[in-house]
Write an enzyme that holds these catalytic residues in place. Structure first.
Site, short mmCIF file in Angstrom:
data_model
loop_
_atom_site.label_atom_id
_atom_site.label_comp_id
_atom_site.label_asym_id
_atom_site.label_seq_id
_atom_site.Cartn_x
_atom_site.Cartn_y
_atom_site.Cartn_z
N SER A 112 0.82 -1.21 0.00
CA SER A 112 0.00 0.00 0.00
C SER A 112 0.85 1.27 0.00
O SER A 112 0.44 2.28 -0.56
CB SER A 112 -0.96 0.00 1.19
OG SER A 112 -0.25 -0.04 2.40
N THR A 113 2.04 1.22 0.59
CA THR A 113 2.91 2.40 0.61
C THR A 113 3.21 2.86 -0.81
O THR A 113 3.16 4.06 -1.11
CB THR A 113 4.22 2.09 1.37
OG1 THR A 113 3.89 1.70 2.70
CG2 THR A 113 5.16 3.28 1.39
N TYR A 114 3.53 1.94 -1.70
CA TYR A 114 3.80 2.29 -3.09
C TYR A 114 2.50 2.60 -3.84
O TYR A 114 2.44 3.56 -4.63
CB TYR A 114 4.57 1.18 -3.80
CG TYR A 114 6.05 1.21 -3.49
CD1 TYR A 114 6.85 2.27 -3.90
CD2 TYR A 114 6.66 0.18 -2.80
CE1 TYR A 114 8.21 2.31 -3.62
CE2 TYR A 114 8.03 0.20 -2.51
CZ TYR A 114 8.79 1.27 -2.93
OH TYR A 114 10.13 1.30 -2.66
N ALA A 115 1.47 1.80 -3.63
CA ALA A 115 0.20 2.00 -4.34
C ALA A 115 -0.36 3.40 -4.08
O ALA A 115 -0.89 4.05 -4.99
CB ALA A 115 -0.81 0.94 -3.92
N ARG A 116 -0.21 3.90 -2.87
CA ARG A 116 -0.72 5.22 -2.52
C ARG A 116 0.09 6.35 -3.15
O ARG A 116 -0.30 7.51 -3.09
CB ARG A 116 -0.74 5.38 -1.00
CG ARG A 116 -1.76 4.46 -0.36
CD ARG A 116 -1.60 4.38 1.13
NE ARG A 116 -2.33 3.22 1.61
CZ ARG A 116 -3.07 3.21 2.70
NH1 ARG A 116 -3.17 4.30 3.44
NH2 ARG A 116 -3.68 2.12 3.06
N THR A 135 11.06 -11.71 -11.14
CA THR A 135 11.18 -10.44 -11.84
C THR A 135 9.96 -9.59 -11.49
O THR A 135 8.83 -10.05 -11.62
CB THR A 135 11.30 -10.65 -13.36
OG1 THR A 135 12.51 -11.37 -13.62
CG2 THR A 135 11.34 -9.33 -14.11
N LEU A 136 10.22 -8.37 -11.04
CA LEU A 136 9.17 -7.44 -10.61
C LEU A 136 9.03 -6.33 -11.65
O LEU A 136 10.03 -5.85 -12.18
CB LEU A 136 9.56 -6.80 -9.28
CG LEU A 136 9.88 -7.73 -8.11
CD1 LEU A 136 10.66 -6.99 -7.05
CD2 LEU A 136 8.59 -8.30 -7.54
N GLU A 137 7.81 -5.90 -11.89
CA GLU A 137 7.59 -4.76 -12.78
C GLU A 137 6.93 -3.66 -11.98
O GLU A 137 5.93 -3.88 -11.29
CB GLU A 137 6.69 -5.16 -13.95
CG GLU A 137 6.54 -4.06 -14.99
CD GLU A 137 5.16 -3.47 -15.05
OE1 GLU A 137 5.05 -2.23 -15.17
OE2 GLU A 137 4.19 -4.23 -14.96
N GLN A 180 15.32 -18.84 -12.93
CA GLN A 180 15.86 -17.54 -13.37
C GLN A 180 16.59 -16.83 -12.24
O GLN A 180 16.20 -16.91 -11.08
CB GLN A 180 14.77 -16.65 -13.96
CG GLN A 180 13.76 -16.14 -12.97
CD GLN A 180 12.62 -15.40 -13.66
OE1 GLN A 180 12.38 -15.53 -14.84
NE2 GLN A 180 11.90 -14.61 -12.88
#
Length: 188
Positions: A112-116, A135-137, A180
């Site tokens: 939520s910290t990033y989503a906000r 792998t994160l996007e 990977q």
């Protein structure tokens, strides 16, 4: 399907190496102060991203083609912070290496910290018997540059156990992303 608890996550990671390195408790501070939390939560595990990033760029006038992806569409960046340009995205990988059990499906949700802040994390499900760094996007949906912090929490993984073991796992299919390491670009 049943969601697995912190007790199960700890047992699977400590005894069977499901998550390495594994943080048994939720960390909210380190030697330099507050961090975006990571580690075991009530019904999941908050992962960290490593300090290797691939930032999307259009300076080479390429186009995006999942069947023939041009790695010149990214700028490689290694640092404790990644600045994502407005309305763009970056790829990274988890610090943690995962070994998903055969009866488990793992889903990823953004923190939520990033989503906000308008930063969306996207990861496809980790299928039964998948193994590797994830792998994160990160999509920056804002008109301003956005920061991602390496070695801090970026997403939560939820582990779902099926009532029965799958007939064919990701490992059985010899999936193209099996094992990977590092940030992995699209493959066909």
């Amino acid at each position: 399907m049943a969601i697995k608890s912190d007790k199960w996550i700890k047992e699977m990671s400590l005894k069977h190496g499901m998550i390495e390195p594994f943080q048994e408790n939720q960390i909210k501070k380190n030697g330099t102060g507050r961090v975006i939390s990571y580690g075991t939560s009530s019904y999941g595990y908050d992962v960290r991203c490593a300090d290797d990033f691939k930032i999307f760029t259009n300076i080479n006038s390429s186009f995006v083609d999942p069947k023939a992806f041009d790695d010149k569409s990214f700028v490689n960046h290694k640092a404790d912070v990644c600045i994502i340009p407005p309305n763009s995205f970056a790829l990274a990988r988890t610090v943690e290496y995962f070994r998903i059990p055969r009866q488990i499906l793992t889903l990823c949700l953004g923190k939520s910290t990033y989503a906000r802040c308008g930063i969306i994390v996207n990861v496809t499900p980790l299928e039964p018997e998948w193994e590797g760094h994830v792998t994160l996007e990160f999509s920056n949906t804002t008109p301003l540059p956005a920061k991602i912090y390496a070695n801090e929490g970026v997403a939560q993984f939820i582990f779902l156990e099926s009532d029965e073991v799958c007939e064919t796992s990701y490992k059985d299919r010899k999936g193209k992303y099996q094992g990977q390491k590092g940030v992995t670009l699209p493959k066909t």
